[in-house]
Design an enzyme around this catalytic site. Structure first.
Site, short mmCIF file in Angstrom:
data_model
loop_
_atom_site.label_atom_id
_atom_site.label_comp_id
_atom_site.label_asym_id
_atom_site.label_seq_id
_atom_site.Cartn_x
_atom_site.Cartn_y
_atom_site.Cartn_z
N GLY A 1 0.82 -1.20 0.00
CA GLY A 1 0.00 0.00 0.00
C GLY A 1 0.85 1.25 0.00
O GLY A 1 2.01 1.24 -0.43
N SER A 2 0.29 2.33 0.51
CA SER A 2 0.97 3.62 0.47
C SER A 2 2.09 3.70 1.50
O SER A 2 2.10 2.97 2.50
CB SER A 2 -0.04 4.74 0.73
OG SER A 2 -0.45 4.74 2.09
N GLY B 1 2.11 2.39 5.30
CA GLY B 1 3.16 1.40 5.55
C GLY B 1 4.01 1.76 6.76
O GLY B 1 4.42 0.88 7.54
N GLU C 1 5.69 -3.58 0.92
CA GLU C 1 5.77 -3.25 -0.50
C GLU C 1 5.00 -1.94 -0.68
O GLU C 1 3.78 -1.93 -0.80
CB GLU C 1 5.15 -4.35 -1.36
CG GLU C 1 5.86 -5.70 -1.26
CD GLU C 1 7.21 -5.71 -1.96
OE1 GLU C 1 7.59 -4.70 -2.58
OE2 GLU C 1 7.90 -6.74 -1.89
N CYS D 1 2.43 0.18 -8.75
CA CYS D 1 3.58 0.68 -7.99
C CYS D 1 4.82 0.74 -8.88
O CYS D 1 5.76 1.49 -8.59
CB CYS D 1 3.84 -0.18 -6.75
SG CYS D 1 4.01 -1.93 -7.10
#
Length: 505
Positions: A239-240, A244, A261, A295
């Site tokens: 995620g963001s 994170g 990630e 991403c």
């Protein structure tokens, strides 16, 4: 749409907490409605987990782990093999659901399911290759080796842009490692999670299992429960960057592990020695594919000053020909953004770039005439790398800058906080090797003459710096889901101490 949902055993309202065959759990939480980003219309609803339902799901995963960890790894691989087989049977309808609920074009949705199949194939082979090392002991009559044991029930939190593939990267590997798991998909794409759980339930039923693959649909409250839960030794979060950071801090506070990630701000360096035909094709796919919501999407082009104008002209021409529309229709190359908030964020980023001296060369507008969340893919020529260029805007904005010397290009490339994917286009061996050396790209992925997007499952996937340092999928990423144990066996009748220590008589 109704026929597609029926193929995947989805109803107008679906339970969103499940521990396995016949293990759908009731919850008092209000339903989450899944909306079609192409039209803005509702698709179906899912009842997410409340705290009690979440606790029941984790308890079931923990109970299942007690037996699953002792199943021989090749036998666990047979279960994952059957997950891959049922995904083959449902490859097209599940891929179409991904396109319907997330908005990526149909071929990308089907490709995402193919990625799930590929990782299952990889994991089946891996189930016979969970290797440890044997070391020579300094003590006579002793043998040393290391082995890897299952870690426990793990938490998997995935993002909207890859509704199913990222779960499989974690789940297939974790399952052959002997872990059970609980999955919280993004609340933007809950139907994809429920559909995958139905397929996993069928495989578990065939093998007389329950609690191996467990689902808990929910929003941030469920993610917070997972991050705080001592019963989950590992949280894999995609995620963001801001979210994170919070996940990492929460998990670290209880001395758990996190596999992160997070964001990417991926650049391609285009040399004056590049094959521009190759570069243009890679850039357009990397920047326009999934409407810039990967991403690994290409967000920055750093082109040599001798070819930057030619390259930019060719990109502008290509962008003007990109068909935008319904992602399920043949010929569409770009679907909608996931939310209206993303549309607004893209418009703000364009305004900031222009205020910084940028020039919009292509796109730049929202397209409400197509649908509420459609935009034009956008190219902006920038005089320098400003603050907005250094941010990740999850939308199809491509910033173009120029350089004179390769060292300057590498400095621009590395001058952002994210470190996921990178590429250089050049026919020079010296330039390509420089880019891949320690003085070159600082990303977890560095490519030569291919773009930033479209990683294969055989290599470990992940990035450095604010991207979080996690690695999923191939190579030795399996080690994140296991605990290492060093063993020493004394087969002599003596008891020498290490370092030659003498203790007592």
């Amino acid at each position: 749409m109704k026929a597609l949902l029926e193929k995947l055993h989805l109803q107008p309202t679906n339970a969103g907490v499940c521990t396995g065959p016949d293990g759908w759990i009731e919850s008092s939480a209000p339903p989450i409605t899944s909306y079609n980003p192409t039209t803005g219309e509702p698709i179906a609803a899912v009842i997410p987990a409340d705290a009690a339902a979440y606790d029941a799901a984790v308890s079931a995963a923990r109970e299942a782990f007690a037996a699953w960890r002792s199943v021989p790894a090749p036998k666990r691989g047979e279960v994952v093999r059957d997950i891959g087989a049922i995904l083959r049977d449902y490859r097209e309808p599940l891929g179409e659901l991904v396109a319907l609920e997330m908005g990526k074009i149909r071929v990308e949705g089907i490709g995402e399911v193919q990625e799930m199949i590929d990782i299952c194939d990889f994991a089946v082979g891996l189930s016979r290759q969970l290797y440890g090392l044997t070391m020579h002991s300094e003590r006579p009559g002793h043998r040393m080796y290391e082995q890897w044991h299952p870690l426990g029930p793990i938490g998997i939190i995935t993002a909207f842009n890859f509704p199913v593939a990222v779960w499989s990267w974690n789940a297939a590997i974790a399952a052959v490692c002997g872990d059970t798991m609980i999955w919280k998909p993004s609340e933007l794409v809950p139907l994809c999670g429920v559909a995958v759980q139905h397929l996993a339930n069928r495989v578990m039923a065939d093998h007389g299992l329950t609690g191996i693959f467990t689902l808990a649909v929910g929003a941030g409250d469920i993610g917070q429960l997972m991050a705080e839960d001592q019963r989950l030794p590992l949280i894999s979060f995609t995620g963001s960057i801001p979210t994170g950071r919070r996940v990492a801090q929460t998990v670290a506070a209880r001395l758990g592990r996190s596999l992160l990630e997070l964001g990417g701000n991926n650049a391609i360096v285009v040399s004056d020695k590049a094959d521009l035909d190759l570069a243009v094709r890679a850039i357009v796919f990397g920047a326009v594919g999934t409407a810039g919501q990967r991403c690994t999407s290409t967000r920055r082009i750093i082109a040599h000053e001798a070819i930057v104008d030619t390259l930019t002209d060719r990109l502008v021409n290509a962008y003007r020909q990109v068909p935008i529309g319904d992602p399920l229709q043949p010929g569409t190359l770009m679907g909608p953004l996931a939310t209206s908030r993303a549309v607004a964020a893209m418009q703000r980023a364009i305004e900031r770039a222009v205020a910084d001296g940028g020039t919009v060369l292509a796109g730049g507008a929202a397209r409400p005439d197509i649908g509420p969340q459609f935009v034009e893919p956008t190219i902006i020529r920038m005089p320098r790398q400003t603050a907005i260029v250094e941010e990740e805007t999850f939308a199809p904005i491509l910033y173009v800058m120029s350089y004179a010397q390769l060292e300057e290009a590498v400095a621009l490339h590395n001058g952002v906080t994210q470190g996921l994917s990178s590429a250089i286009f050049t026919d020079s061996v010296r330039e390509s090797e420089t880019f891949l050396a320690a003085v070159g790209s600082d990303c977890g992925i560095a490519n030569v003459n291919i773009g930033t997007s479209g990683a294969e499952i055989g290599g470990a996937f992940g990035g450095e710096k604010d991207t979080g340092g996690g690695r999923e999928s191939g190579s030795d990423a399996w080690k994140a889901y296991m605990r290492r144990q060093t063993n020493t066996i004394n087969w002599s009748n003596q008891l020498p101490l290490a370092q030659g220590i003498e203790f007592g008589g």
